[in-house]
Design an enzyme around this catalytic site. Structure first.
Site, PDB file in Angstrom:
ATOM      1  N   LYS A  91     -33.983 -35.289 -27.504  1.00 18.74           N
ATOM      2  CA  LYS A  91     -35.024 -34.847 -26.570  1.00 18.74           C
ATOM      3  C   LYS A  91     -36.012 -33.943 -27.291  1.00 18.74           C
ATOM      4  O   LYS A  91     -35.626 -33.145 -28.159  1.00 18.74           O
ATOM      5  CB  LYS A  91     -34.378 -34.124 -25.383  1.00 18.74           C
ATOM      6  CG  LYS A  91     -35.357 -33.741 -24.273  1.00 18.74           C
ATOM      7  CD  LYS A  91     -34.616 -33.106 -23.104  1.00 18.74           C
ATOM      8  CE  LYS A  91     -35.566 -32.676 -21.991  1.00 18.74           C
ATOM      9  NZ  LYS A  91     -34.851 -32.053 -20.855  1.00 18.74           N
ATOM     10  N   SER A 105     -35.633 -33.743 -16.272  1.00 22.65           N
ATOM     11  CA  SER A 105     -36.688 -33.826 -17.271  1.00 22.65           C
ATOM     12  C   SER A 105     -36.337 -34.690 -18.481  1.00 22.65           C
ATOM     13  O   SER A 105     -37.206 -35.029 -19.283  1.00 22.65           O
ATOM     14  CB  SER A 105     -37.035 -32.415 -17.768  1.00 22.65           C
ATOM     15  OG  SER A 105     -35.927 -31.806 -18.421  1.00 22.65           O
ATOM     16  N   SER A 137     -31.440 -31.933 -15.070  1.00 20.37           N
ATOM     17  CA  SER A 137     -32.279 -32.719 -15.967  1.00 20.37           C
ATOM     18  C   SER A 137     -31.556 -33.691 -16.877  1.00 20.37           C
ATOM     19  O   SER A 137     -32.205 -34.443 -17.600  1.00 20.37           O
ATOM     20  CB  SER A 137     -33.151 -31.785 -16.813  1.00 20.37           C
ATOM     21  OG  SER A 137     -34.162 -31.211 -16.033  1.00 20.37           O
TER      22      SER A 137
END
Length: 444
Positions: free
Chosen positions: A82, A157, A181
């Site tokens: 990420k 997210s 997330s």
């Protein structure tokens, strides 16, 4: 041919092929890079592709294996990171214009551990701006698409992580989870999302949002893959998620319906079907008192003043680098008083103790990972953020390990995330139970 489907194998399966020399990491990495070249333009999962670095690492992994050095199950396995987690020499945007030119000089601690375990990093995957949101609609880098249906949100997210794993572009991906997330994108994309116990995986080198709630975790296709990746990320040896020999007989499953099942009735119904199946296989369903769980909404709202504090200086000096939506959310959190913020910090400790007490009556808590299905991109309903996050946030506050596994029931046209949560610090125990539930439901 097998080579055309390497991406469908588990980490353990491709690892076994590489260990005996049937498959090389270079061949596997090229296969994944070719898939990314073909599929990423429509998915937009990757922000930065580190092609040369990946092939170099894969070559080094093969050379080590040929010399008899084997680092473990992630040796030579292509993964994604990420884009709020530092990889040395690779741009880290955090999904934001604010960090568009940031190139870290050092790896995040979790990345260092994964490299030490032999993992091959394919690149950085997209996310919601600053990791502060439940969607993957990014104003600077574009929307990330759901691999199950490109019209749908991938969740946020960590949407790029879930999309990449779900599409077979990476065998695992790191994500972060401050409220939901990891588990919400897993629910949206039909993959496994594991948020371990608080601080089980180091956040050193990760852009903070709310440090008291921030967790680093994994997105994979199976619970066993999650366990292998978690072991590498923590430096632990011998961690696995083998299915327990004793089955589900006597396993106490705690359920809090009034809070966790409030939302989409189809999701609640699908989870009830799962509970009925698990009960038929010998599990004991324990109805638990929800008293105190509702406090999670107030506590988490107040703790998110920490998000404003994390970016207050940049908001004052570089407002143009924030989207209007991010600016509005941060300014709203600035209006939470310091007294309320400090009160919430005190209450979160008591909340964790309440959840510890609930766990004395059960072995695992089971609930929907979220109470909404993924929205059509750009068509967000008014309480999407709340329904995406409220269930998962409970376990960020308590610091308990929590995992979303995809299940498909006759009542649902697509998978949903079944969330299992365990005792604080007992990540291995939760992974073992989750593997048992995954196996039981897939064979039922």
């Amino acid at each position: 041919m097998l080579g055309e489907n390497w991406h469908n194998l588990s980490i353990a399966e491709v690892s076994a092929l590489m260990r005996v020399g049937t498959l090389t990491s270079v061949a596997l990495t090229k296969h994944m890079l070719e898939r990314i070249d073909r599929l990423n333009p429509s998915l937009n999962a990757f922000i930065t592709l580190t092609r040369e670095l990946a092939l170099e690492a894969a070559g080094a992994a093969d050379a080590e294996r040929s010399r008899g050095r084997w680092r473990g199950p992630l040796h030579g396995i292509p993964i994604a990171i990420k884009d709020n987690i530092a990889v040395s020499g690779v741009r880290m945007t955090c999904g934001s214009e604010l960090f568009a030119d940031l190139v870290p000089e050092h790896d995040a601690e979790v990345v260092r551990r994964l490299k030490d375990a032999g993992a091959v990093i394919l690149g950085k995957v997209g996310m919601h701006e600053l990791a502060y949101g439940t969607t993957s609609d990014n104003p600077f880098f574009g929307a990330i698409h759901n691999p199950l249906d490109a019209r749908l949100d991938a969740g946020g997210s960590s949407g790029g992580s879930a999309s990449a794993v779900g599409a077979g572009l990476a065998f695992a991906a790191l994500g972060t989870d401050t409220a939901c997330s990891i588990r919400f994108p897993a629910h949206c994309c039909g993959v496994v999302g594991f948020k371990p116990s608080f601080n089980a995986i180091s956040t050193d080198g990760v852009v903070p949002l709310v440090p008291s709630l921030d967790h680093v975790g994994t997105l994979t296709r199976t619970v066993a893959d999650a366990a292998l990746t978690f072991a590498a990320a923590t430096g632990l040896e011998g961690q696995d998620a083998a299915v327990r020999d004793d089955g589900l007989a006597g396993v106490r499953i705690g359920v809090m319906r009034r809070f966790f099942f409030d939302g989409d009735p189809e999701i609640a119904g699908a989870v009830e079907e799962c509970l009925s199946d698990l009960q038929r296989l010998g599990a004991l369903i324990v109805d638990l008192d929800e008293a105190g769980v509702e406090d999670s909404l107030t506590i988490s709202t107040r703790l998110f003043r920490g998000a404003y504090e994390a970016f207050a200086g940049e908001l004052l000096s570089h407002r143009e680098r924030f989207s209007p939506r991010a600016s509005e959310k941060l300014e709203r959190k600035s209006r939470i008083t310091l007294a309320d913020y400090q009160d919430a910090r005190g209450r979160v400790r008591r909340f964790a103790q309440t959840m510890d007490a609930a766990m004395r009556d059960c072995d695992v808590l089971v609930a929907p990972a979220a109470t909404t299905m993924p929205a059509v991109l750009g068509n967000w309903h008014y309480d999407y953020d709340l329904q995406a996050s409220k269930n998962a946030t409970v376990f960020n506050l308590s610091g308990q390990p929590s995992i979303a596994i995809p299940v498909r029931r006759p009542s649902q046209h697509r998978p949903i995330g079944l969330m299992l949560s365990g005792r604080r610090g007992d990540d291995a125990g939760l992974l073992g139970l989750a593997a048992l539930v995954e196996h039981s439901l897939s064979n039922n």
